[in-house]
Design a protein around this motif. Structure first.
Motif, PDB file in Angstrom:
ATOM      1  N   ALA A 188      -4.968  -4.031  -1.182  1.00  0.00           N
ATOM      2  CA  ALA A 188      -4.705  -5.308  -1.844  1.00  0.00           C
ATOM      3  C   ALA A 188      -5.754  -6.348  -1.488  1.00  0.00           C
ATOM      4  CB  ALA A 188      -3.312  -5.817  -1.479  1.00  0.00           C
ATOM      5  N   GLY A 189      -7.005  -5.897  -1.406  1.00  0.00           N
ATOM      6  CA  GLY A 189      -8.098  -6.826  -1.130  1.00  0.00           C
ATOM      7  C   GLY A 189      -8.223  -7.255   0.314  1.00  0.00           C
ATOM      8  N   VAL A 190      -7.528  -6.563   1.233  1.00  0.00           N
ATOM      9  CA  VAL A 190      -7.554  -6.937   2.648  1.00  0.00           C
ATOM     10  C   VAL A 190      -8.293  -5.864   3.442  1.00  0.00           C
ATOM     11  CG1 VAL A 190      -6.176  -7.457   4.693  1.00  0.00           C
ATOM     12  CG2 VAL A 190      -5.365  -8.158   2.430  1.00  0.00           C
ATOM     13  N   ASP A 191      -9.258  -6.291   4.287  1.00  0.00           N
ATOM     14  CA  ASP A 191      -9.973  -5.379   5.174  1.00  0.00           C
ATOM     15  C   ASP A 191      -9.093  -5.122   6.392  1.00  0.00           C
ATOM     16  OD1 ASP A 191     -11.753  -3.894   6.604  1.00  0.00           O
ATOM     17  OD2 ASP A 191     -13.119  -5.538   7.052  1.00  0.00           O
ATOM     18  N   ARG A 192      -8.456  -3.948   6.444  1.00  0.00           N
ATOM     19  CA  ARG A 192      -7.495  -3.634   7.495  1.00  0.00           C
ATOM     20  C   ARG A 192      -8.173  -3.255   8.810  1.00  0.00           C
ATOM     21  NH1 ARG A 192      -2.734  -5.790   5.844  1.00  0.00           N
ATOM     22  NH2 ARG A 192      -2.180  -5.077   3.746  1.00  0.00           N
ATOM     23  N   ILE A 193      -7.467  -3.468   9.906  1.00  0.00           N
ATOM     24  CA  ILE A 193      -7.967  -3.084  11.226  1.00  0.00           C
ATOM     25  C   ILE A 193      -7.638  -1.619  11.497  1.00  0.00           C
ATOM     26  CG2 ILE A 193      -7.794  -5.396  12.196  1.00  0.00           C
ATOM     27  CD1 ILE A 193      -5.158  -4.554  13.443  1.00  0.00           C
ATOM     28  N   GLN A 194      -8.351  -1.025  12.448  1.00  0.00           N
ATOM     29  CA  GLN A 194      -8.069   0.347  12.850  1.00  0.00           C
ATOM     30  C   GLN A 194      -6.797   0.382  13.684  1.00  0.00           C
ATOM     31  OE1 GLN A 194     -10.809   3.297  13.966  1.00  0.00           O
ATOM     32  NE2 GLN A 194     -12.620   2.107  13.434  1.00  0.00           N
ATOM     33  N   ARG A 195      -6.019   1.431  13.480  1.00  0.00           N
ATOM     34  CA  ARG A 195      -4.780   1.633  14.234  1.00  0.00           C
ATOM     35  C   ARG A 195      -4.662   3.095  14.633  1.00  0.00           C
ATOM     36  NH1 ARG A 195      -3.424  -1.975  10.132  1.00  0.00           N
ATOM     37  NH2 ARG A 195      -2.075  -3.736  10.680  1.00  0.00           N
ATOM     38  N   ARG A 196      -3.946   3.336  15.716  1.00  0.00           N
ATOM     39  CA  ARG A 196      -3.605   4.702  16.114  1.00  0.00           C
ATOM     40  C   ARG A 196      -2.367   4.661  16.992  1.00  0.00           C
ATOM     41  NH1 ARG A 196      -6.860   7.272  21.074  1.00  0.00           N
ATOM     42  NH2 ARG A 196      -4.753   8.029  21.392  1.00  0.00           N
ATOM     43  N   ARG A 197      -1.691   5.793  17.095  1.00  0.00           N
ATOM     44  CA  ARG A 197      -0.504   5.878  17.953  1.00  0.00           C
ATOM     45  C   ARG A 197      -0.965   5.978  19.400  1.00  0.00           C
ATOM     46  NH1 ARG A 197       3.786   6.293  14.705  1.00  0.00           N
ATOM     47  NH2 ARG A 197       3.468   7.152  12.618  1.00  0.00           N
ATOM     48  N   ALA A 198      -0.386   5.142  20.242  1.00  0.00           N
ATOM     49  CA  ALA A 198      -0.888   5.043  21.614  1.00  0.00           C
ATOM     50  C   ALA A 198       0.023   5.675  22.652  1.00  0.00           C
ATOM     51  CB  ALA A 198      -1.119   3.575  21.971  1.00  0.00           C
ATOM     52  N   TRP A 199       1.326   5.650  22.440  1.00  0.00           N
ATOM     53  CA  TRP A 199       2.216   6.121  23.501  1.00  0.00           C
ATOM     54  C   TRP A 199       3.013   7.352  23.097  1.00  0.00           C
ATOM     55  CZ3 TRP A 199       1.861   0.850  22.240  1.00  0.00           C
ATOM     56  CH2 TRP A 199       1.108   0.106  23.156  1.00  0.00           C
ATOM     57  N   ALA A 200       3.965   7.208  22.206  1.00  0.00           N
ATOM     58  CA  ALA A 200       4.804   8.340  21.809  1.00  0.00           C
ATOM     59  C   ALA A 200       4.816   8.434  20.286  1.00  0.00           C
ATOM     60  CB  ALA A 200       6.221   8.146  22.339  1.00  0.00           C
TER      61      ALA A 200
ATOM     62  N   LEU B 241     -10.438  -3.236  31.717  1.00  0.00           N
ATOM     63  CA  LEU B 241      -9.566  -4.000  30.823  1.00  0.00           C
ATOM     64  C   LEU B 241     -10.412  -4.923  29.959  1.00  0.00           C
ATOM     65  CD1 LEU B 241      -6.683  -5.017  33.282  1.00  0.00           C
ATOM     66  CD2 LEU B 241      -6.649  -3.178  31.585  1.00  0.00           C
ATOM     67  N   VAL B 242     -10.066  -4.982  28.690  1.00  0.00           N
ATOM     68  CA  VAL B 242     -10.704  -5.919  27.763  1.00  0.00           C
ATOM     69  C   VAL B 242      -9.743  -7.083  27.573  1.00  0.00           C
ATOM     70  CG1 VAL B 242     -11.690  -6.256  25.475  1.00  0.00           C
ATOM     71  CG2 VAL B 242     -11.841  -4.004  26.574  1.00  0.00           C
ATOM     72  N   HIS B 243     -10.087  -8.240  28.124  1.00  0.00           N
ATOM     73  CA  HIS B 243      -9.264  -9.442  27.982  1.00  0.00           C
ATOM     74  C   HIS B 243      -9.816 -10.263  26.815  1.00  0.00           C
ATOM     75  CE1 HIS B 243      -7.173  -8.558  31.661  1.00  0.00           C
ATOM     76  NE2 HIS B 243      -8.274  -8.666  32.394  1.00  0.00           N
ATOM     77  N   TRP B 244      -9.033 -10.371  25.758  1.00  0.00           N
ATOM     78  CA  TRP B 244      -9.491 -11.106  24.578  1.00  0.00           C
ATOM     79  C   TRP B 244      -9.334 -12.606  24.759  1.00  0.00           C
ATOM     80  CZ3 TRP B 244     -12.199  -8.232  21.429  1.00  0.00           C
ATOM     81  CH2 TRP B 244     -11.915  -6.873  21.324  1.00  0.00           C
ATOM     82  N   GLU B 245     -10.313 -13.346  24.273  1.00  0.00           N
ATOM     83  CA  GLU B 245     -10.269 -14.803  24.346  1.00  0.00           C
ATOM     84  C   GLU B 245     -10.076 -15.432  22.967  1.00  0.00           C
ATOM     85  OE1 GLU B 245     -13.775 -16.077  26.358  1.00  0.00           O
ATOM     86  OE2 GLU B 245     -13.175 -15.200  28.279  1.00  0.00           O
ATOM     87  N   CYS B 246     -10.085 -14.598  21.929  1.00  0.00           N
ATOM     88  CA  CYS B 246      -9.872 -15.109  20.573  1.00  0.00           C
ATOM     89  C   CYS B 246      -9.455 -13.930  19.693  1.00  0.00           C
ATOM     90  CB  CYS B 246     -11.131 -15.784  20.024  1.00  0.00           C
ATOM     91  SG  CYS B 246     -12.503 -14.640  19.780  1.00  0.00           S
ATOM     92  N   HIS B 247      -9.288 -14.168  18.400  1.00  0.00           N
ATOM     93  CA  HIS B 247      -8.936 -13.106  17.478  1.00  0.00           C
ATOM     94  C   HIS B 247     -10.051 -12.059  17.433  1.00  0.00           C
ATOM     95  CE1 HIS B 247      -5.799 -15.765  16.583  1.00  0.00           C
ATOM     96  NE2 HIS B 247      -6.184 -16.233  15.405  1.00  0.00           N
ATOM     97  N   TRP B 248      -9.684 -10.813  17.064  1.00  0.00           N
ATOM     98  CA  TRP B 248     -10.686  -9.760  16.968  1.00  0.00           C
ATOM     99  C   TRP B 248     -10.364  -8.825  15.811  1.00  0.00           C
ATOM    100  CZ3 TRP B 248      -9.059  -4.641  18.027  1.00  0.00           C
ATOM    101  CH2 TRP B 248      -7.819  -4.530  18.654  1.00  0.00           C
ATOM    102  N   HIS B 249     -11.408  -8.110  15.374  1.00  0.00           N
ATOM    103  CA  HIS B 249     -11.261  -7.235  14.211  1.00  0.00           C
ATOM    104  C   HIS B 249     -12.160  -6.014  14.361  1.00  0.00           C
ATOM    105  CE1 HIS B 249     -11.010  -6.008   9.944  1.00  0.00           C
ATOM    106  NE2 HIS B 249     -12.317  -5.819  10.028  1.00  0.00           N
ATOM    107  N   VAL B 250     -11.568  -4.836  14.250  1.00  0.00           N
ATOM    108  CA  VAL B 250     -12.315  -3.580  14.160  1.00  0.00           C
ATOM    109  C   VAL B 250     -11.871  -2.923  12.866  1.00  0.00           C
ATOM    110  CG1 VAL B 250     -12.747  -1.320  15.168  1.00  0.00           C
ATOM    111  CG2 VAL B 250     -12.507  -3.306  16.658  1.00  0.00           C
ATOM    112  N   GLY B 251     -12.732  -2.950  11.868  1.00  0.00           N
ATOM    113  CA  GLY B 251     -12.339  -2.509  10.541  1.00  0.00           C
ATOM    114  C   GLY B 251     -12.098  -1.007  10.446  1.00  0.00           C
ATOM    115  N   SER B 252     -11.126  -0.640   9.608  1.00  0.00           N
ATOM    116  CA  SER B 252     -10.807   0.764   9.387  1.00  0.00           C
ATOM    117  C   SER B 252     -11.612   1.354   8.247  1.00  0.00           C
ATOM    118  CB  SER B 252      -9.314   0.917   9.067  1.00  0.00           C
ATOM    119  OG  SER B 252      -9.002   0.255   7.844  1.00  0.00           O
ATOM    120  N   GLY B 253     -12.244   0.467   7.449  1.00  0.00           N
ATOM    121  CA  GLY B 253     -12.958   0.945   6.273  1.00  0.00           C
ATOM    122  C   GLY B 253     -12.051   1.200   5.094  1.00  0.00           C
ATOM    123  N   GLU B 254     -10.766   0.920   5.276  1.00  0.00           N
ATOM    124  CA  GLU B 254      -9.801   1.123   4.203  1.00  0.00           C
ATOM    125  C   GLU B 254      -9.146  -0.205   3.868  1.00  0.00           C
ATOM    126  OE1 GLU B 254      -7.052   4.033   5.519  1.00  0.00           O
ATOM    127  OE2 GLU B 254      -8.551   5.634   5.684  1.00  0.00           O
ATOM    128  N   GLY B 255      -9.383  -0.678   2.678  1.00  0.00           N
ATOM    129  CA  GLY B 255      -8.786  -1.934   2.255  1.00  0.00           C
ATOM    130  C   GLY B 255      -7.525  -1.690   1.441  1.00  0.00           C
TER     131      GLY B 255
END
Length: 255
Positions: free
Chosen positions: A29-41, A13-27
């Motif tokens: 409106a000038g925003v560096d978006r985080i990576q996302r994927r479907r996890a359950w259904a 388990l990764v227990h976060w202690e603060c904000h985190w960011h893993v960039g998707s490489g796709e911005g």
């Protein structure tokens, strides 16, 4: 060296202690978006996650640091000097014959990968709050903000959230080092490296990504034992002569 194939499965388990960011490489409106994927259904929304490849890279770095601190030889997988290049050529051999501890653990170009890490996904099916964090770039010469250097990073509000992932190790006979059939020395180093990870993601220098890694119930699956105690797995590292003992066992096994 003689022996049986070795298997290790670790749920972490990764227990976060603060904000985190893993960039998707796709911005957008000038925003560096985080990576996302479907996890359950398929009907669920895509959720933030940390790719297994990134965790594996950080894990290797931590294991290299621990191995070097114990006195073991560590050679970068990509040659950066003539000395490293010669060492890589010398170590291009079956894993059971190499003296490089990290190669035996992670695998090599000669024999392929031995370690596999899944993507770390949210441990719970609930929405994670997202924030937009504004930042600027500072001109090193003037010490002031660069012109047109305002940018925005999308971050996950990490405190109190956890991600779940799996680590799987598969090693042929004779590759790892055991004392009378005990828990492999290389696996002990691997677990110590995993537990020593304290930051993941990008922009760590800006204060993001602080975390702690935990192994639920303090148990791992080693070969046919699904509940092998973590404390027992790490016992060999308590020996100040850990590396010397490892070398001795390998020399005896090769006779």
């Amino acid at each position: 060296m003689r022996g049986l194939p070795q298997r290790l499965d670790v749920r972490f388990l990764v227990h976060w202690e603060c904000h985190w960011h893993v960039g998707s490489g796709e911005g957008a409106a000038g925003v560096d978006r985080i990576q996302r994927r479907r996890a359950w259904a398929p009907a669920k929304t895509a959720v933030p996650y940390v790719p297994g490849s990134q965790i594996k890279g950080v894990l290797r770095h931590q294991c290299e640091r621990l191995a070097a601190s114990l006195g073991a030889d560590v050679i970068p997988p990509h040659a950066v000097s003539q000395h490293d290049e010669l060492a890589l050529v010398e170590s291009f051999r079956p894993l059971a014959q190499t003296s490089l501890l990290i190669d035996r653990l992670f695998g090599s170009r000669y024999q392929g990968e031995c370690l596999f890490v899944d993507d770390a996904l949210p441990a719970e099916d609930r929405t994670q709050p997202l924030w937009l964090r504004s930042r600027t770039s500072i001109d090193r010469a003037t010490g002031t903000v660069r012109h047109r250097a305002l940018f925005i990073t999308e971050v996950v509000a990490g405190s109190g959230w956890s991600l779940c992932g799996w680590l799987r190790a598969r090693h042929p006979p004779g590759v790892l080092t055991q004392d009378d059939g005990g828990f492999p020395f290389e696996y002990a180093l691997l677990l110590a490296g995993l537990l020593s990870i304290d930051r993941l993601g990008s922009e760590k220098s800006a204060g993001l990504g602080k975390c702690q890694i935990a192994i639920p119930d303090g148990k791992v699956r080693w070969n046919d034992d699904p509940q092998y105690p973590l404390a027992q797995a790490l016992t060999s590292l308590e020996d100040p002569e850990w590396l010397e003992m490892l070398k001795l066992l390998r020399s005896e096994g090769n006779q």
